[in-house]
Design an enzyme around this catalytic site. Structure first.
Site: not given
Length: 350
Positions: A172, A315
């Site tokens: 994310e 991430e």
């Protein structure tokens, strides 16, 4: 509600392969249990993959990116423009997850679900904006019901596109998303925000206290509408958090193991298990985030992470770092000699 796709049953573990993998572990040239959790991982992956000799050859990483309206309350150390700027960094291969994906030989996809400051299309980024980010949940619902459903579906489609993958990692990116994750976790767990709020992108002292107050205002505003995980997700979550949630459920339905990243991804995993409890069986947990609230989330998920490195980047980076452990577990399970093959005496009865 029962007609929604996320209520469909998940895949079943292959119990025959689980027993076969357990038997193989008992025959390898080592004392029983000597490789600790590496043995458990190999057995679990054998059951998940339906193979006595599990492999971890093609991890698939999808990073979902979106903005959060709650940033207007001053809950982040970075401006909202960073979300779009980081998308450019992903597209150019300069982000941490890009480096890790190359190192692992993993497929990396990036999906943009809605920026507050739209950017020009980028090669290597799938642009499918649902909205201009979420609304400010301390003043109104973060998402409409329709936008929440679209984000869940985006996560599902990301998993369906993972052809040939033997592991799914969801990442994310979204300035302000630790605030949304904190609010959502507080609602799902019924614990005070103070136990979950953390520094996020680097807040400290009074800034963290302010972040807590913002989360508490949002929780109070929506108190009567948080009685289901779907409603809590729509009122407090983010587009990328909903996409992660949808991806985890879809992976479980497909029978694809997922390796959950840190705090925000774990909150999405928690929401996924509330929407479809069976999805928990397909989750592995990569690391313990430095975010203080992560331990509570892991406890609620009955999860023991593989690593504790003080990471809090997001991430999908922590999950990517843990992939070599899964590969090691498979290699040891598949390639070690048995006592019979090596002509080594096994354990004698006492």
């Amino acid at each position: 509600m029962s007609s929604y796709w996320w209520h469909m049953p998940v895949a079943e573990w292959n119990q025959t392969m689980l027993l076969a993998a357990q038997q193989r572990q008992s025959e390898l040239t080592k004392p029983a249990g000597a490789l600790g959790r590496l043995e458990d991982l190999a057995i679990q992956l054998a059951a998940m993959q339906g193979s006595e000799r599990p492999e971890m050859t093609l991890p698939w990483i999808t990073v979902f990116a979106a903005d959060h309206g709650v940033v207007k309350e001053g809950v982040s150390a970075y401006p909202q423009s960073v979300t779009g700027e980081m998308l450019r960094n992903f597209a150019e291969g300069g982000a941490a997850i890009c480096v890790l994906a190359r190192h692992l030989g993993a497929t990396l996809r990036v999906m943009e679900l809605g920026l507050a400051i739209p950017i020009a299309p980028l090669a290597g980024v799938e642009h499918r904006p649902i909205a201009l980010g979420t609304a400010n949940f301390s003043h109104q619902a973060a998402m409409s019901a329709e936008h929440c459903l679209q984000a869940l579906q985006a996560g599902r489609e990301a998993v369906l596109a993972a052809h040939g993958a033997d592991l799914f990692i969801g990442g994310e990116m979204g300035i302000g998303n630790s605030t949304s994750a904190c609010a959502l976790a507080s609602a799902l767990l019924g614990v005070p925000a103070a136990q979950l709020v953390g520094p996020g992108t680097g807040l400290a002292g009074a800034e963290i206290e302010h972040k807590r107050q913002v989360v508490e205002r949002g929780l109070a505003l929506h108190a009567g509408k948080l009685n289901s995980p779907l409603s809590a997700l729509a009122h407090l979550g983010g587009l990328e958090i909903a996409a992660l949630c949808g991806a985890y459920i879809a992976a479980a339905q497909r029978g694809l193991p997922v390796l959950v990243d840190g705090y925000i991804s774990s909150v999405a995993a928690l929401c996924a298990t509330r929407l479809n409890p069976g999805s928990r069986d397909w989750m592995l947990f990569s690391h313990r985030s430095a975010e203080p609230g992560h331990s509570l989330i892991l406890q609620a998920l009955a999860a023991t992470p593989l690593l504790d490195l003080g990471m809090r980047l997001g991430e999908g980076s922590g999950a990517a770092v843990a992939v070599p452990l899964l590969r090691t577990a498979c290699a040891l399970h598949n390639q070690m000699a048995t006592f019979a093959q090596a002509a080594v005496s096994g354990r004698q009865p006492c």
